[in-house]
Motif scaffolding. Structure first.
Motif, PDB file in Angstrom:
ATOM      1  N   PHE A 154      27.559  45.104  37.947  1.00  0.00           N
ATOM      2  CA  PHE A 154      26.551  44.044  37.994  1.00  0.00           C
ATOM      3  C   PHE A 154      27.196  42.660  38.025  1.00  0.00           C
ATOM      4  O   PHE A 154      26.726  41.757  38.742  1.00  0.00           O
ATOM      5  CB  PHE A 154      25.597  44.159  36.803  1.00  0.00           C
ATOM      6  CG  PHE A 154      24.499  45.160  37.003  1.00  0.00           C
ATOM      7  CD1 PHE A 154      23.525  44.952  37.967  1.00  0.00           C
ATOM      8  CD2 PHE A 154      24.438  46.311  36.234  1.00  0.00           C
ATOM      9  CE1 PHE A 154      22.506  45.872  38.169  1.00  0.00           C
ATOM     10  CE2 PHE A 154      23.428  47.242  36.431  1.00  0.00           C
ATOM     11  CZ  PHE A 154      22.457  47.028  37.395  1.00  0.00           C
ATOM     12  N   LEU A 155      28.273  42.469  37.258  1.00  0.00           N
ATOM     13  CA  LEU A 155      28.968  41.186  37.271  1.00  0.00           C
ATOM     14  C   LEU A 155      29.548  40.890  38.650  1.00  0.00           C
ATOM     15  O   LEU A 155      29.456  39.767  39.151  1.00  0.00           O
ATOM     16  CB  LEU A 155      30.090  41.176  36.222  1.00  0.00           C
ATOM     17  CG  LEU A 155      29.661  41.029  34.764  1.00  0.00           C
ATOM     18  CD1 LEU A 155      30.881  41.185  33.846  1.00  0.00           C
ATOM     19  CD2 LEU A 155      28.992  39.677  34.523  1.00  0.00           C
ATOM     20  N   SER A 156      30.148  41.908  39.266  1.00  0.00           N
ATOM     21  CA  SER A 156      30.759  41.717  40.586  1.00  0.00           C
ATOM     22  C   SER A 156      29.706  41.412  41.639  1.00  0.00           C
ATOM     23  O   SER A 156      29.903  40.540  42.492  1.00  0.00           O
ATOM     24  CB  SER A 156      31.568  42.956  40.983  1.00  0.00           C
ATOM     25  OG  SER A 156      30.741  44.100  41.103  1.00  0.00           O
ATOM     26  N   ILE A 157      28.555  42.111  41.578  1.00  0.00           N
ATOM     27  CA  ILE A 157      27.475  41.834  42.523  1.00  0.00           C
ATOM     28  C   ILE A 157      26.976  40.402  42.351  1.00  0.00           C
ATOM     29  O   ILE A 157      26.739  39.680  43.329  1.00  0.00           O
ATOM     30  CB  ILE A 157      26.321  42.840  42.339  1.00  0.00           C
ATOM     31  CG1 ILE A 157      26.760  44.237  42.797  1.00  0.00           C
ATOM     32  CG2 ILE A 157      25.089  42.395  43.131  1.00  0.00           C
ATOM     33  CD1 ILE A 157      25.760  45.332  42.480  1.00  0.00           C
ATOM     34  N   LEU A 172      41.951  35.988  44.981  1.00  0.00           N
ATOM     35  CA  LEU A 172      42.795  37.168  44.790  1.00  0.00           C
ATOM     36  C   LEU A 172      42.464  37.910  43.504  1.00  0.00           C
ATOM     37  O   LEU A 172      42.405  39.143  43.484  1.00  0.00           O
ATOM     38  CB  LEU A 172      44.269  36.748  44.791  1.00  0.00           C
ATOM     39  CG  LEU A 172      45.296  37.855  44.489  1.00  0.00           C
ATOM     40  CD1 LEU A 172      45.255  38.942  45.548  1.00  0.00           C
ATOM     41  CD2 LEU A 172      46.699  37.243  44.386  1.00  0.00           C
ATOM     42  N   TRP A 173      42.249  37.187  42.415  1.00  0.00           N
ATOM     43  CA  TRP A 173      42.064  37.843  41.127  1.00  0.00           C
ATOM     44  C   TRP A 173      40.765  38.633  41.068  1.00  0.00           C
ATOM     45  O   TRP A 173      40.680  39.645  40.351  1.00  0.00           O
ATOM     46  CB  TRP A 173      42.133  36.825  39.989  1.00  0.00           C
ATOM     47  CG  TRP A 173      43.528  36.337  39.772  1.00  0.00           C
ATOM     48  CD1 TRP A 173      44.036  35.103  40.053  1.00  0.00           C
ATOM     49  CD2 TRP A 173      44.623  37.118  39.271  1.00  0.00           C
ATOM     50  NE1 TRP A 173      45.380  35.049  39.749  1.00  0.00           N
ATOM     51  CE2 TRP A 173      45.772  36.270  39.262  1.00  0.00           C
ATOM     52  CE3 TRP A 173      44.763  38.420  38.821  1.00  0.00           C
ATOM     53  CZ2 TRP A 173      47.010  36.698  38.833  1.00  0.00           C
ATOM     54  CZ3 TRP A 173      46.008  38.856  38.389  1.00  0.00           C
ATOM     55  CH2 TRP A 173      47.102  38.016  38.390  1.00  0.00           C
ATOM     56  N   PHE A 174      39.768  38.207  41.825  1.00  0.00           N
ATOM     57  CA  PHE A 174      38.544  39.005  41.902  1.00  0.00           C
ATOM     58  C   PHE A 174      38.847  40.348  42.562  1.00  0.00           C
ATOM     59  O   PHE A 174      38.374  41.396  42.109  1.00  0.00           O
ATOM     60  CB  PHE A 174      37.471  38.259  42.690  1.00  0.00           C
ATOM     61  CG  PHE A 174      36.201  39.053  42.868  1.00  0.00           C
ATOM     62  CD1 PHE A 174      35.277  39.154  41.842  1.00  0.00           C
ATOM     63  CD2 PHE A 174      35.935  39.708  44.071  1.00  0.00           C
ATOM     64  CE1 PHE A 174      34.107  39.889  41.999  1.00  0.00           C
ATOM     65  CE2 PHE A 174      34.782  40.445  44.234  1.00  0.00           C
ATOM     66  CZ  PHE A 174      33.855  40.529  43.197  1.00  0.00           C
ATOM     67  N   SER A 175      39.625  40.321  43.644  1.00  0.00           N
ATOM     68  CA  SER A 175      40.002  41.566  44.325  1.00  0.00           C
ATOM     69  C   SER A 175      40.810  42.472  43.412  1.00  0.00           C
ATOM     70  O   SER A 175      40.617  43.697  43.393  1.00  0.00           O
ATOM     71  CB  SER A 175      40.791  41.248  45.595  1.00  0.00           C
ATOM     72  OG  SER A 175      39.982  40.577  46.545  1.00  0.00           O
ATOM     73  N   VAL A 176      41.721  41.887  42.632  1.00  0.00           N
ATOM     74  CA  VAL A 176      42.508  42.673  41.669  1.00  0.00           C
ATOM     75  C   VAL A 176      41.575  43.312  40.638  1.00  0.00           C
ATOM     76  O   VAL A 176      41.717  44.495  40.300  1.00  0.00           O
ATOM     77  CB  VAL A 176      43.555  41.782  40.978  1.00  0.00           C
ATOM     78  CG1 VAL A 176      44.233  42.552  39.833  1.00  0.00           C
ATOM     79  CG2 VAL A 176      44.594  41.310  41.984  1.00  0.00           C
ATOM     80  N   GLY A 177      40.608  42.524  40.148  1.00  0.00           N
ATOM     81  CA  GLY A 177      39.644  43.061  39.188  1.00  0.00           C
ATOM     82  C   GLY A 177      38.832  44.203  39.774  1.00  0.00           C
ATOM     83  O   GLY A 177      38.547  45.198  39.090  1.00  0.00           O
ATOM     84  N   MET A 178      38.469  44.096  41.061  1.00  0.00           N
ATOM     85  CA  MET A 178      37.698  45.153  41.705  1.00  0.00           C
ATOM     86  C   MET A 178      38.535  46.404  41.937  1.00  0.00           C
ATOM     87  O   MET A 178      38.012  47.525  41.903  1.00  0.00           O
ATOM     88  CB  MET A 178      37.124  44.640  43.032  1.00  0.00           C
ATOM     89  CG  MET A 178      36.047  43.582  42.863  1.00  0.00           C
ATOM     90  SD  MET A 178      34.650  44.126  41.840  1.00  0.00           S
ATOM     91  CE  MET A 178      33.970  45.421  42.873  1.00  0.00           C
ATOM     92  N   LEU A 221      42.820  46.487  50.793  1.00  0.00           N
ATOM     93  CA  LEU A 221      42.966  45.885  52.125  1.00  0.00           C
ATOM     94  C   LEU A 221      42.783  44.375  52.060  1.00  0.00           C
ATOM     95  O   LEU A 221      43.529  43.614  52.693  1.00  0.00           O
ATOM     96  CB  LEU A 221      41.963  46.513  53.090  1.00  0.00           C
ATOM     97  CG  LEU A 221      41.988  46.004  54.539  1.00  0.00           C
ATOM     98  CD1 LEU A 221      43.374  46.182  55.151  1.00  0.00           C
ATOM     99  CD2 LEU A 221      40.936  46.719  55.381  1.00  0.00           C
ATOM    100  N   ARG A 222      41.807  43.913  51.294  1.00  0.00           N
ATOM    101  CA  ARG A 222      41.590  42.468  51.154  1.00  0.00           C
ATOM    102  C   ARG A 222      42.811  41.776  50.543  1.00  0.00           C
ATOM    103  O   ARG A 222      43.195  40.688  50.957  1.00  0.00           O
ATOM    104  CB  ARG A 222      40.346  42.201  50.305  1.00  0.00           C
ATOM    105  CG  ARG A 222      39.038  42.370  51.051  1.00  0.00           C
ATOM    106  CD  ARG A 222      37.862  42.014  50.143  1.00  0.00           C
ATOM    107  NE  ARG A 222      37.927  40.606  49.760  1.00  0.00           N
ATOM    108  CZ  ARG A 222      37.197  39.654  50.319  1.00  0.00           C
ATOM    109  NH1 ARG A 222      36.367  39.947  51.315  1.00  0.00           N
ATOM    110  NH2 ARG A 222      37.272  38.405  49.899  1.00  0.00           N
ATOM    111  N   ILE A 223      43.395  42.421  49.545  1.00  0.00           N
ATOM    112  CA  ILE A 223      44.591  41.839  48.904  1.00  0.00           C
ATOM    113  C   ILE A 223      45.734  41.730  49.900  1.00  0.00           C
ATOM    114  O   ILE A 223      46.410  40.688  50.007  1.00  0.00           O
ATOM    115  CB  ILE A 223      45.005  42.678  47.680  1.00  0.00           C
ATOM    116  CG1 ILE A 223      43.980  42.527  46.555  1.00  0.00           C
ATOM    117  CG2 ILE A 223      46.390  42.258  47.175  1.00  0.00           C
ATOM    118  CD1 ILE A 223      44.183  43.485  45.394  1.00  0.00           C
ATOM    119  N   LEU A 224      45.964  42.802  50.657  1.00  0.00           N
ATOM    120  CA  LEU A 224      47.059  42.801  51.645  1.00  0.00           C
ATOM    121  C   LEU A 224      46.784  41.797  52.759  1.00  0.00           C
ATOM    122  O   LEU A 224      47.721  41.118  53.233  1.00  0.00           O
ATOM    123  CB  LEU A 224      47.242  44.204  52.219  1.00  0.00           C
ATOM    124  CG  LEU A 224      47.723  45.276  51.239  1.00  0.00           C
ATOM    125  CD1 LEU A 224      47.848  46.620  51.940  1.00  0.00           C
ATOM    126  CD2 LEU A 224      49.052  44.894  50.614  1.00  0.00           C
TER     127      LEU A 224
END
Length: 229
Positions: A154-157, A172-178, A221-224
């Motif tokens: 829910f937080l990510s959405i 970047l850190w959001f992607s790492v969290g996901m 993939l987003r991180i890369l």
């Protein structure tokens, strides 16, 4: 018809058969996703793909429809009817292919894009294999992760919607969290294979695992890709 025997209460032979069918369906789902995605990228006009990530409200609409449809697909995949189960799984694979179109289109057309996609796929497979091994060999019940996954989801959405509306990059850190959230989801779903499903629910189980794998792949993939930009 599905049996009502929980995997946890079944014989070793029945457990092995359930796990084999579940992971076979996961593998076939990934292959089907690759096939459908390839067709979409070759046939859908670039202008339409650009509209998906170029218009923030269009993207929000797509995410909303995807969420509602994925709930329906998950429900179908756990139906008593095998044909309905496969309808749910196939519908979800198609949804994932549509959602992935913009990201993969950008990746394919960037410098070294094919290598980045391959690298992300290999990292995803390696992490999935490692997390699955932990879930099966540790003998731990990872059901405690359910609340973490729900709250994190829910937080990510909320952050994704806010980012789309107000135009800020989650970074970047959001992607790492996901990636961490997707990893927790794989542990949780693998634990459910042993404790929640019946021996006839391998299609529904494979859909849940497939969804977690695709979430992991998306953010790896987003991180890369961010490292190449």
């Amino acid at each position: 018809m599905m049996t009502d025997v929980l995997v946890a209460h079944s014989s070793e032979v029945e457990k092995a058969d359930f796990y084999k069918k579940t992971y076979l369906h996961v593998a076939l789902s990934i292959l089907a996703f690759i096939g459908v995605e390839t067709i979409l990228l070759k046939t859908v006009p670039p202008e339409i793909i650009a509209m998906m990530f170029g218009q923030k409200y269009t993207w929000l609409l797509i995410i909303g429809v995807f969420w509602l449809a994925s709930v329906l697909a998950s429900k179908w995949s756990l139906s008593q009817s095998k044909s309905t189960q496969y309808l749910g799984l196939g519908f979800y694979i198609l949804l994932e292919a549509v959602i992935f179109m913009p990201l993969l289109y950008i990746a394919v057309n960037m410098a070294g894009g094919a290598h980045v996609i391959f690298q992300a796929a290999m990292l995803t497979i390696a992490m999935f294999a490692g997390l699955s091994a932990v879930a099966f060999t540790s003998k731990r019940d990872f059901s405690f992760l359910r609340n973490v996954i729900i709250i994190g989801g829910f937080l990510s959405i909320g952050l994704i919607i806010a980012g789309a509306i107000f135009g800020f990059n989650l970074g970047l850190w959001f992607s790492v969290g996901m990636v961490i959230l997707a990893s927790a989801s794989i542990l949780y779903e693998t634990s459910k294979l042993q404790n929640v499903y019946t021996t006839g629910q391998y299609v529904g189980a494979s859909l849940q695992l497939f969804a977690s794998i695709m979430l992991l792949f998306w953010y790896i993939l987003r991180i890369l890709m961010s490292r190449r930009s």
